[in-house]
Design a protein around this motif. Structure first.
Motif, PDB file in Angstrom:
ATOM      1  N   TYR A  13     -14.275  -0.451  -1.033  1.00  0.00           N
ATOM      2  CA  TYR A  13     -13.042  -0.713  -1.793  1.00  0.00           C
ATOM      3  C   TYR A  13     -11.921  -1.276  -0.930  1.00  0.00           C
ATOM      4  CZ  TYR A  13     -14.490   1.551  -6.183  1.00  0.00           C
ATOM      5  OH  TYR A  13     -15.099   1.863  -7.375  1.00  0.00           O
ATOM      6  N   GLN A  14     -12.063  -1.137   0.394  1.00  0.00           N
ATOM      7  CA  GLN A  14     -10.998  -1.537   1.317  1.00  0.00           C
ATOM      8  C   GLN A  14      -9.689  -0.804   1.005  1.00  0.00           C
ATOM      9  OE1 GLN A  14     -11.245  -3.841   4.209  1.00  0.00           O
ATOM     10  NE2 GLN A  14     -13.260  -2.953   3.744  1.00  0.00           N
ATOM     11  N   LYS A  15      -9.824   0.473   0.700  1.00  0.00           N
ATOM     12  CA  LYS A  15      -8.688   1.336   0.434  1.00  0.00           C
ATOM     13  C   LYS A  15      -8.975   2.710   1.025  1.00  0.00           C
ATOM     14  CE  LYS A  15      -7.444  -0.894  -3.965  1.00  0.00           C
ATOM     15  NZ  LYS A  15      -6.226  -1.546  -3.447  1.00  0.00           N
ATOM     16  N   SER A  16      -7.925   3.451   1.334  1.00  0.00           N
ATOM     17  CA  SER A  16      -8.106   4.789   1.883  1.00  0.00           C
ATOM     18  C   SER A  16      -8.612   5.745   0.815  1.00  0.00           C
ATOM     19  CB  SER A  16      -6.779   5.321   2.445  1.00  0.00           C
ATOM     20  OG  SER A  16      -5.881   5.618   1.382  1.00  0.00           O
ATOM     21  N   PHE A  17      -9.236   6.822   1.259  1.00  0.00           N
ATOM     22  CA  PHE A  17      -9.731   7.841   0.334  1.00  0.00           C
ATOM     23  C   PHE A  17      -8.587   8.394  -0.517  1.00  0.00           C
ATOM     24  CE2 PHE A  17     -10.765  12.342  -0.583  1.00  0.00           C
ATOM     25  CZ  PHE A  17     -11.946  12.169  -1.280  1.00  0.00           C
ATOM     26  N   ALA A  18      -7.442   8.652   0.114  1.00  0.00           N
ATOM     27  CA  ALA A  18      -6.293   9.181  -0.620  1.00  0.00           C
ATOM     28  C   ALA A  18      -5.832   8.218  -1.698  1.00  0.00           C
ATOM     29  CB  ALA A  18      -5.147   9.493   0.344  1.00  0.00           C
ATOM     30  N   ASP A  19      -5.852   6.927  -1.396  1.00  0.00           N
ATOM     31  CA  ASP A  19      -5.445   5.927  -2.386  1.00  0.00           C
ATOM     32  C   ASP A  19      -6.463   5.826  -3.512  1.00  0.00           C
ATOM     33  OD1 ASP A  19      -3.079   5.345  -1.129  1.00  0.00           O
ATOM     34  OD2 ASP A  19      -3.851   3.594  -0.059  1.00  0.00           O
ATOM     35  N   LEU A  20      -7.739   5.938  -3.183  1.00  0.00           N
ATOM     36  CA  LEU A  20      -8.771   5.905  -4.223  1.00  0.00           C
ATOM     37  C   LEU A  20      -8.614   7.084  -5.175  1.00  0.00           C
ATOM     38  CD1 LEU A  20     -11.891   4.874  -2.091  1.00  0.00           C
ATOM     39  CD2 LEU A  20     -10.666   3.463  -3.755  1.00  0.00           C
ATOM     40  N   LEU A  21      -8.315   8.253  -4.625  1.00  0.00           N
ATOM     41  CA  LEU A  21      -8.066   9.416  -5.473  1.00  0.00           C
ATOM     42  C   LEU A  21      -6.919   9.136  -6.447  1.00  0.00           C
ATOM     43  CD1 LEU A  21      -8.258  12.498  -3.053  1.00  0.00           C
ATOM     44  CD2 LEU A  21      -9.799  11.998  -4.952  1.00  0.00           C
ATOM     45  N   LYS A  22      -5.843   8.572  -5.929  1.00  0.00           N
ATOM     46  CA  LYS A  22      -4.671   8.307  -6.767  1.00  0.00           C
ATOM     47  C   LYS A  22      -4.987   7.281  -7.855  1.00  0.00           C
ATOM     48  CE  LYS A  22      -1.168   9.356  -3.271  1.00  0.00           C
ATOM     49  NZ  LYS A  22      -0.083   8.816  -2.417  1.00  0.00           N
ATOM     50  N   ILE A  23      -5.648   6.194  -7.476  1.00  0.00           N
ATOM     51  CA  ILE A  23      -5.895   5.096  -8.408  1.00  0.00           C
ATOM     52  C   ILE A  23      -6.831   5.515  -9.541  1.00  0.00           C
ATOM     53  CG2 ILE A  23      -6.972   2.812  -8.624  1.00  0.00           C
ATOM     54  CD1 ILE A  23      -5.975   2.295  -5.722  1.00  0.00           C
ATOM     55  N   TYR A  24      -7.917   6.193  -9.193  1.00  0.00           N
ATOM     56  CA  TYR A  24      -8.971   6.451 -10.183  1.00  0.00           C
ATOM     57  C   TYR A  24      -8.915   7.834 -10.837  1.00  0.00           C
ATOM     58  CZ  TYR A  24     -10.997   2.092  -8.626  1.00  0.00           C
ATOM     59  OH  TYR A  24     -11.204   0.757  -8.336  1.00  0.00           O
ATOM     60  N   ARG A  79      -3.533  14.858   1.214  1.00  0.00           N
ATOM     61  CA  ARG A  79      -2.693  14.722   2.405  1.00  0.00           C
ATOM     62  C   ARG A  79      -1.685  15.862   2.472  1.00  0.00           C
ATOM     63  NH1 ARG A  79      -1.603   8.248   1.516  1.00  0.00           N
ATOM     64  NH2 ARG A  79      -3.374   7.477   2.745  1.00  0.00           N
ATOM     65  N   TYR A  80      -1.755  16.638   3.539  1.00  0.00           N
ATOM     66  CA  TYR A  80      -0.837  17.769   3.690  1.00  0.00           C
ATOM     67  C   TYR A  80       0.617  17.312   3.655  1.00  0.00           C
ATOM     68  CZ  TYR A  80       1.543  21.807   5.674  1.00  0.00           C
ATOM     69  OH  TYR A  80       2.393  22.865   5.876  1.00  0.00           O
ATOM     70  N   LYS A  81       0.899  16.158   4.233  1.00  0.00           N
ATOM     71  CA  LYS A  81       2.282  15.679   4.288  1.00  0.00           C
ATOM     72  C   LYS A  81       2.850  15.380   2.903  1.00  0.00           C
ATOM     73  CE  LYS A  81       0.933  10.847   5.120  1.00  0.00           C
ATOM     74  NZ  LYS A  81       0.988   9.717   6.081  1.00  0.00           N
ATOM     75  N   GLU A  82       1.993  15.233   1.896  1.00  0.00           N
ATOM     76  CA  GLU A  82       2.454  14.973   0.538  1.00  0.00           C
ATOM     77  C   GLU A  82       2.593  16.252  -0.292  1.00  0.00           C
ATOM     78  OE1 GLU A  82      -0.259  12.181  -1.151  1.00  0.00           O
ATOM     79  OE2 GLU A  82       0.395  10.519   0.124  1.00  0.00           O
ATOM     80  N   VAL A  83       2.197  17.375   0.270  1.00  0.00           N
ATOM     81  CA  VAL A  83       2.275  18.651  -0.443  1.00  0.00           C
ATOM     82  C   VAL A  83       3.718  19.142  -0.477  1.00  0.00           C
ATOM     83  CG1 VAL A  83       1.597  21.080  -0.388  1.00  0.00           C
ATOM     84  CG2 VAL A  83      -0.068  19.306   0.172  1.00  0.00           C
ATOM     85  N   GLU A  91      -7.071  17.532   7.726  1.00  0.00           N
ATOM     86  CA  GLU A  91      -7.042  16.449   6.752  1.00  0.00           C
ATOM     87  C   GLU A  91      -8.301  15.598   6.780  1.00  0.00           C
ATOM     88  OE1 GLU A  91      -4.198  12.628   5.937  1.00  0.00           O
ATOM     89  OE2 GLU A  91      -3.222  14.594   6.042  1.00  0.00           O
ATOM     90  N   ASN A  92      -8.971  15.502   7.917  1.00  0.00           N
ATOM     91  CA  ASN A  92     -10.167  14.656   7.942  1.00  0.00           C
ATOM     92  C   ASN A  92     -11.362  15.306   7.264  1.00  0.00           C
ATOM     93  OD1 ASN A  92     -11.063  16.481   9.880  1.00  0.00           O
ATOM     94  ND2 ASN A  92     -10.789  15.075  11.599  1.00  0.00           N
ATOM     95  N   LEU A  93     -11.173  16.510   6.705  1.00  0.00           N
ATOM     96  CA  LEU A  93     -12.203  17.120   5.857  1.00  0.00           C
ATOM     97  C   LEU A  93     -11.862  16.946   4.379  1.00  0.00           C
ATOM     98  CD1 LEU A  93     -13.172  20.480   7.620  1.00  0.00           C
ATOM     99  CD2 LEU A  93     -14.555  18.427   7.380  1.00  0.00           C
TER     100      LEU A  93
END
Length: 385
Positions: free
Chosen positions: A222-233, A246-250, A271-273
């Motif tokens: 997808y050429q997108k980060s895992f976090a972005d894929l979660l948000k989009i889909y 992402r802990y920083k977004e909590v 976060e890498n888990l």
């Protein structure tokens, strides 16, 4: 086969007085429901919560139920030891291995989008040469990464000795330090050193490194980060505003503290888990997610429930979902999770339009099993209506 994320770590709360004030323990104001649903479940859930929290190794518990467009949530205990803070619909928990179902759902989306196929050799999506990711000419395939039959180790870096030489009290902190400094390139380098001992696709071996590898494959196609894929889909379409990897977004003011069975405060998941067990969420958000998964007319949902190994009449695994047909001939789809300081359980019954989620801020050897038993009692009670 029923092992769960970081379960090997939870061999390790004493707690202060628990609050069971009836005016506070059930949060209702955000939902619409009928008296029939609440009347039939209230006493059962209150008693189950009392029993669960009577174990001094337990601190807080939140329960959410969805059935036929009716939703209700319950909250008990405390989000921290230092003072009594009742959980609410805003309380954020780690959901552990339930995160794997999000990764499986993203894989189903990728198959729908024709980005890849379940039968693809994983090496198609890796740079460099990985002859070690095959055994007797049979490669690890993408579909193997969501059912614990890839042959990959539980964790990368693969260091079984660490679990034998480090005390249970220290292990979460040692692992957290190691994994917080473990990069994607470190993972891929260690992947070169994996040695398979059987043909992929046949032998069950619990693996957190498998969804992590799948994460990198999804990010590549997808050429997108895992976090972005979660948000989009998932997160944006389902209006899961308080869920993130992402802990920083909590929103830290709403984040529960997690504890082990001795009452020791535990570190949050590295976060890498994220793809294996690092998602943070709330009861209402999780009910939105489970409601989505009740609709098996949705192509992505149906594919994410597709059996990849086992026999659903006994026990099977879909795309990171565990599945069976109950004695009453109903499909039951579930997953549980455990991190250093949290336990969780989520289950859906598509034919019954029932979804239940339980989240707690404590981890011990029996928490996930007991949460599952509470969910079973709730469903059995609802079926009798």
């Amino acid at each position: 086969m029923k092992k769960y994320l970081l379960f090997v770590l939870i061999s390790f709360l004493t707690q202060t007085n628990l609050s069971f004030s009836l005016q506070a323990q059930t949060v209702k104001k955000d939902f619409q429901y009928t008296n029939q649903l609440t009347t039939s479940t209230d006493s059962l859930i209150h008693q189950a919560a009392r029993t669960y929290l009577s174990n001094t190794a337990r601190l807080g518990l939140s329960v959410g139920i969805y059935h036929n467009n009716e939703t209700i949530t319950y909250h008990y205990g405390s989000t921290q030891q230092e003072k009594q803070v009742l959980p609410t619909n805003k309380t954020i928990y780690e959901i552990g291995s339930i995160s794997k179902t999000f990764t499986g759902t993203l894989l189903a989306q990728a198959v729908k989008d024709k980005k890849l196929k379940l039968e693809d050799d994983v090496r198609m999506y890796l740079d460099g040469d990985y002859p070690n990711l095959a055994y007797q000419g049979q490669p690890i395939r993408v579909g193997h990464l969501v059912s614990h039959i890839s042959g990959l180790p539980n964790f990368l870096p693969d260091n079984p000795g660490l679990f034998q030489t480090t005390s249970s009290d220290s292990l979460p902190f040692v692992l957290s330090r190691i994994l917080n400094n473990y990069s994607k390139q470190d993972f891929l380098n260690d992947l070169h050193n994996v040695k398979l001992d059987t043909i992929p696709g046949y032998k069950f071996r619990y693996s957190n490194s498998s969804p992590q590898l799948l994460k990198y494959i999804l990010e590549r196609v997808y050429q997108k980060s895992f976090a972005d894929l979660l948000k989009i889909y998932l997160l944006q379409p389902l209006k899961m505003k308080h869920t993130t990897s992402r802990y920083k977004e909590v929103k830290v003011k709403h984040l529960a503290k997690g504890y082990n069975s001795k009452g020791n405060f535990m570190p949050y998941i590295p976060e890498n888990l994220d793809a294996a067990g690092g998602i943070f969420s709330t009861i209402p958000d999780m009910l939105q997610y489970l409601k989505f998964h009740l609709d098996e007319t949705n192509e992505v949902v149906a594919l994410s429930h597709q059996v990849t190994t086992g026999d659903i009449n006994q026990y099977a695994i879909g795309l990171n979902w565990q599945e069976t047909i109950t004695s009453k001939k109903q499909k039951k789809i579930w997953q549980s999770g455990g991190t250093f300081g949290f336990s969780s359980y989520a289950v859906i019954y598509p034919e019954l339009a029932i979804a239940i989620v339980l989240l707690t801020n404590q981890a011990d050897n029996t928490a996930q099993t007991e949460l599952g038993h509470i969910a079973d009692k709730i469903v059995n009670n609802m079926i009798k209506l």
